[in-house]
Design an enzyme around this catalytic site. Sequence first.
Site, short mmCIF file in Angstrom:
data_model
loop_
_atom_site.label_atom_id
_atom_site.label_comp_id
_atom_site.label_asym_id
_atom_site.label_seq_id
_atom_site.Cartn_x
_atom_site.Cartn_y
_atom_site.Cartn_z
N ALA A 63 74.43 21.85 49.49
CA ALA A 63 75.26 20.67 49.25
C ALA A 63 76.21 20.55 50.44
CB ALA A 63 76.04 20.86 47.96
N GLY A 102 71.89 24.12 47.41
CA GLY A 102 71.23 22.90 46.94
C GLY A 102 69.93 22.62 47.66
N GLU A 105 67.49 24.55 45.77
CA GLU A 105 67.38 23.93 44.43
C GLU A 105 66.52 22.68 44.50
OE1 GLU A 105 71.75 24.09 43.86
OE2 GLU A 105 71.24 24.85 41.88
N GLU A 125 75.74 30.40 46.73
CA GLU A 125 76.94 29.72 46.21
C GLU A 125 78.07 30.67 45.83
OE1 GLU A 125 73.84 28.95 45.57
OE2 GLU A 125 73.59 26.79 45.36
#
Length: 695
Positions: A63, A102, A105, A125
């Site tokens: 992210a 992310g 993911e 994370e």
Amino acid sequence: MSEVVKVERRDAVAIVTVNSPPVNALSAAVRKGIADGVKSAQADDSVKAIVIACAGRTFIAGADITEFGKPPQSPSLHEVIEVIENSSKPVVAAIHGTALGGGLELALGCHFRVATKDAKLGLPEVKLGLLPGAGGTQRLPRAVGPEMAVTMIVGGNPIGAAEALKNGLIEEIIDGEPAVGGEAFARKALAEKRPLRKLRDDDSKLAAAKADKSIFTNAAAAANKRNRGLEAPLAAAEAVSHSLDQSFDQALKSERELFLKLMNGDQSKAQRYAFFSEREAAKVSGVPDGTKPRDVKQVAIIGAGTMGGGIAMSFANAGIPVTLIETGDEQLKRGLGIMQKNYDATAARGGIPADAPAKRMGLITGVVGLENVKDADLIIEAVFETMAIKKEVFGKLDQYAKPGAVLATNTSYLNINEIAAMTKRPQDVLGMHFFSPANVMKLCEIVRGEKTAPDALMTAVAIAKRIAKVPVVVGVCDGFVGNRMLAARGKQAEKFLFEGALPQQVDAVVTKFGIPMGPFAMGDLAGLDIGWRSRKDRGIKSEIADAICEAGRFGQKTGKGYYKYEGGSRSPLPDPEIDKLIEETTAKLGLKRRQISDDEILERMMYPMINEGARILEEKIAARPSDIDVVWLYGYGWPIYRGGPMFYADSVGLKHIADRLSFYAKQTNDPSLEPTPLLKRLADEGKTFASLAKG
Ligand code: T1G
């Protein structure tokens, strides 16, 4: 049309390519571009398969951390992953570089994943005080099993492509261009009519741990074993555990709740601050734009002692050959022997591959005689910490080193300008202050001399990063940044022994704060005789510390110091003999001892350091408050979830700190504790240290 995501057609395969330097982070624009790209391919009947790849040096690295704390923009990453996962056409993630957070993911939402052989895949994370917030805690266990998933997610460390292939995280390792490899895999999947693998619907890898919960709980406990005070790894393990006891959708909700709690918590704010501060520190202020580092092909290290050996190992660990120079074969042999022993011990406990010691020792060439520096582009001196010897060495380096070589000293506090003056090339001289053990500690203070040339400085910063160190540029003063602040803390620690506290009480307050070792245990580790000798050289008396050394108690090396060490253990045990020595010494001095609260100890451990940090900023020894924090995070074990001393000061409030410093200055009759003008001004204006960085 998206600026950062392009869709191209290669016959029946659509290639969705993300191009958002530097690391293709999932900004709102990238998320929207991917969703729109996949939807358009989905709607095009002539498209039979879709590949998601990235341009530049890496697949999506997560992210976009710069968006955290700002109002969320759609589509969310969850929505993007749903578009991918619900595609009726196979979607292949073609991974290179790093697929992190992310990014992984999103790849887990694809039906297939392929990766180049050097790719790394992970969910880091927790290092930002978070947990995978876009389904990673639920899809990863379904890809590799809950045991491996909880280990990866709680540890936050990536795995390589080979391990990913072995554990079913990727389908294939591809060669060459990721998009080409991805396209080839897509065509093969089409030809073989491979069923689309939606991880959310595939619980097969959860079965064993559902039947025997201890498979998961043991792995989770092992992963959290070394966790000291961090919230995120515990929450991450809880989120993964719901893959075993909740439906996929319910577990996603649990993941979201746990994620938001962490995102809004103090620890994650501090850890995200630390992430950016580390990168900010490598941006050297005060050098002309475009200053390039000099080329470094050959590195020579002078001195095969503890520090020189550790520094040589750091280079070898990064695959960079070094010449290690000593004055005699005996010293060289001893130094190389210690390094070999260290490598073998690490390999024995599985820390490095079994063949690594030989490979790494093969990169370290031991020679006798300073004249062997003649081909080196960078020379790092790590000889005995006395000015006379360093001056002698640099005088010789000036004769032997080739023009343009960068001459670095590893001194921990001596004056770089004086050392530079021993050469006709002060512009090439600077400090590279490593921290012991140098092959482990990440911090490297790059000490800028008055005459250090900008490109020499950039060379040291660049080489520090190349050997996986965290460089911070600091100015010349006694102790630079870290040790200078440590001295301010040490002065208060020593005073406490005269006022009424014992070593174990002071150290317990510091370790409870989250710093691994208190000042007295640290003194025992470093050796009390070093300070004793330096006090005697400078004619300084310190009755308690001197008495301890006069009793032959030099710390761990003699089995006794402020603490006692039994059965070869290095863990400090309070020693009644020391309590007695302290009480007798203070009685002899006619001092009245008093009960001291832990609160007072914590304030007088931290606030004088913060005050010294403010002086360091006033004197421009450090360019930014965050540079000071990076020094303490990577050189002194400051807990990452507290961001660093200056970040911590802002969280406590500078007005409170200034008031308390004034109080202690009067209470202990020590004017040096009065808040320094910068701290006073910020406190009076209700500002923070962080406000300085904003200019
Ligand atoms: N977001 C924004 N900027 C980032 C970034 C990120 N994720 N990662 C790196 N940068 C910037 C960095 O600040 C620097 O900027 C430049 O890129 C180069 O970075 C939903 C919530 C990928 C291994 O934790 O580990 O996904 O200083 O110097 O040494 O569950 O960057 O040049 O202006 O580090 O080659 C999870 C963090 C996010 C990965 C590359 N992802 N990044 O290392 O370059 S949270 C991460 C890294 C998340 C999801 C959750 C490294 C790298 P500037 P660099 P590098």
